[in-house]
Design a protein around this motif. Structure first.
Motif, PDB file in Angstrom:
ATOM      1  N   ASP A 163       0.826  -1.214   0.000  1.00  0.00           N
ATOM      2  CA  ASP A 163       0.000   0.000   0.000  1.00  0.00           C
ATOM      3  C   ASP A 163       0.856   1.257   0.000  1.00  0.00           C
ATOM      4  O   ASP A 163       0.520   2.245  -0.632  1.00  0.00           O
ATOM      5  N   LYS A 164       1.979   1.231   0.741  1.00  0.00           N
ATOM      6  CA  LYS A 164       2.902   2.370   0.807  1.00  0.00           C
ATOM      7  C   LYS A 164       4.209   1.955   0.147  1.00  0.00           C
ATOM      8  O   LYS A 164       4.705   0.849   0.380  1.00  0.00           O
ATOM      9  N   VAL A 165       4.776   2.844  -0.671  1.00  0.00           N
ATOM     10  CA  VAL A 165       6.031   2.554  -1.362  1.00  0.00           C
ATOM     11  C   VAL A 165       6.949   3.769  -1.303  1.00  0.00           C
ATOM     12  O   VAL A 165       6.487   4.896  -1.190  1.00  0.00           O
ATOM     13  N   ARG A 166       8.254   3.506  -1.369  1.00  0.00           N
ATOM     14  CA  ARG A 166       9.246   4.576  -1.495  1.00  0.00           C
ATOM     15  C   ARG A 166       9.490   4.740  -2.992  1.00  0.00           C
ATOM     16  O   ARG A 166       9.850   3.799  -3.672  1.00  0.00           O
ATOM     17  N   ILE A 195       8.126   8.627   0.467  1.00  0.00           N
ATOM     18  CA  ILE A 195       7.180   7.541   0.710  1.00  0.00           C
ATOM     19  C   ILE A 195       5.786   8.061   0.428  1.00  0.00           C
ATOM     20  O   ILE A 195       5.394   9.127   0.914  1.00  0.00           O
ATOM     21  N   MET A 196       5.029   7.303  -0.359  1.00  0.00           N
ATOM     22  CA  MET A 196       3.651   7.695  -0.694  1.00  0.00           C
ATOM     23  C   MET A 196       2.823   6.449  -0.933  1.00  0.00           C
ATOM     24  O   MET A 196       3.344   5.338  -0.974  1.00  0.00           O
ATOM     25  N   SER A 197       1.538   6.642  -1.069  1.00  0.00           N
ATOM     26  CA  SER A 197       0.653   5.508  -1.317  1.00  0.00           C
ATOM     27  C   SER A 197       0.873   4.999  -2.731  1.00  0.00           C
ATOM     28  O   SER A 197       1.332   5.728  -3.615  1.00  0.00           O
ATOM     29  N   LYS A 198       0.542   3.734  -2.931  1.00  0.00           N
ATOM     30  CA  LYS A 198       0.720   3.134  -4.249  1.00  0.00           C
ATOM     31  C   LYS A 198      -0.114   3.875  -5.285  1.00  0.00           C
ATOM     32  O   LYS A 198       0.321   4.099  -6.408  1.00  0.00           O
ATOM     33  N   ASP A 228      -0.976   7.107  -5.375  1.00  0.00           N
ATOM     34  CA  ASP A 228      -0.338   8.361  -5.768  1.00  0.00           C
ATOM     35  C   ASP A 228       0.883   8.109  -6.659  1.00  0.00           C
ATOM     36  O   ASP A 228       1.131   8.845  -7.620  1.00  0.00           O
ATOM     37  N   GLU A 281      11.546  -2.104   3.480  1.00  0.00           N
ATOM     38  CA  GLU A 281      10.361  -1.663   4.218  1.00  0.00           C
ATOM     39  C   GLU A 281      10.309  -0.154   4.192  1.00  0.00           C
ATOM     40  O   GLU A 281      11.126   0.480   4.852  1.00  0.00           O
ATOM     41  N   PRO A 282       9.453   0.516   3.522  1.00  0.00           N
ATOM     42  CA  PRO A 282       8.508   0.027   2.508  1.00  0.00           C
ATOM     43  C   PRO A 282       9.242  -0.318   1.207  1.00  0.00           C
ATOM     44  O   PRO A 282      10.377   0.128   0.998  1.00  0.00           O
TER      45      PRO A 282
END
Length: 192
Positions: free
Chosen positions: A33-36, A47-50, A52, A72-73
């Motif tokens: 759900d969250k990625v760098r 880091i933002m939501s997938k 976005d 992580e993430p």
């Protein structure tokens, strides 16, 4: 189902690739759900939501590719995935061309070898070593020659002396049944 080249939302453009299980995950296949996110030029977007991150990738007409899934993430990069695959396969092909295989060539001698035959076999061994191959030198004893293994060791030392400029032995010659064997490795170009 993939609608390649068609718009599936107001401003999102979806790209599809047939990928195997060992390939990287792209676009909607990313499970986190969250990625760098890293931009195509290498700058950190944070880091933002997938969702976005996908929006930014689609706005640029590129793909969101999961580069490091165990972090992580997870670390994702915005890039042209097709171009990335092309460049990677091109590099793999070039590295295969540059890779050389070392073969093990075997030359057999007898204790009763004549001078001319000895010189011929030494020339073959010299050629193999200069081509970058290893050479296994085998001295074969037949019948009562087993009583005179010292002659075999003398012959082996003559062989080593004749090839000392192009190759060297990894270890001392060994007697195994009716054979004395020795493996010669080619000298590297900086050793010559």
């Amino acid at each position: 189902m993939c609608l390649c080249g068609e718009f599936f939302s107001a401003h999102f453009f979806r790209r599809c690739f047939n990928i195997s299980a060992k390939e990287l995950l792209i676009n909607e296949e990313i499970k986190a759900d969250k990625v760098r996110v890293i931009a195509g030029d290498g700058s950190q977007l944070g880091i933002m939501s997938k969702r976005d991150a996908l929006a930014q990738a689609y706005d640029a007409g590129l793909d969101l590719v999961e580069m490091s899934p165990n972090a992580e993430p997870p670390v994702c990069k915005i890039m042209d995935y097709g171009k990335f695959l092309f460049e990677r396969t091109k590099k793999e092909k070039e590295s295969k061309k540059k890779r050389s295989t070392v073969e093990l060539k075997e030359i057999k001698f007898s204790c009763r070898i004549d001078k001319h035959d000895f010189d011929t076999k030494i020339n073959h061994a010299r050629r193999f070593l200069t081509d970058g191959n290893k050479v296994k030198v085998t001295i074969v004893f037949s019948g009562r020659e087993m009583n005179h293994t010292d002659r075999g060791y003398d012959l082996m030392s003559n062989i080593r002396e004749a090839l000392v400029d192009v190759g060297g032995a990894d270890k001392a010659p060994s007697l195994d049944g009716r054979f004395i064997t020795l493996v010669l490795s080619p000298k590297k170009s900086d050793e010559k």
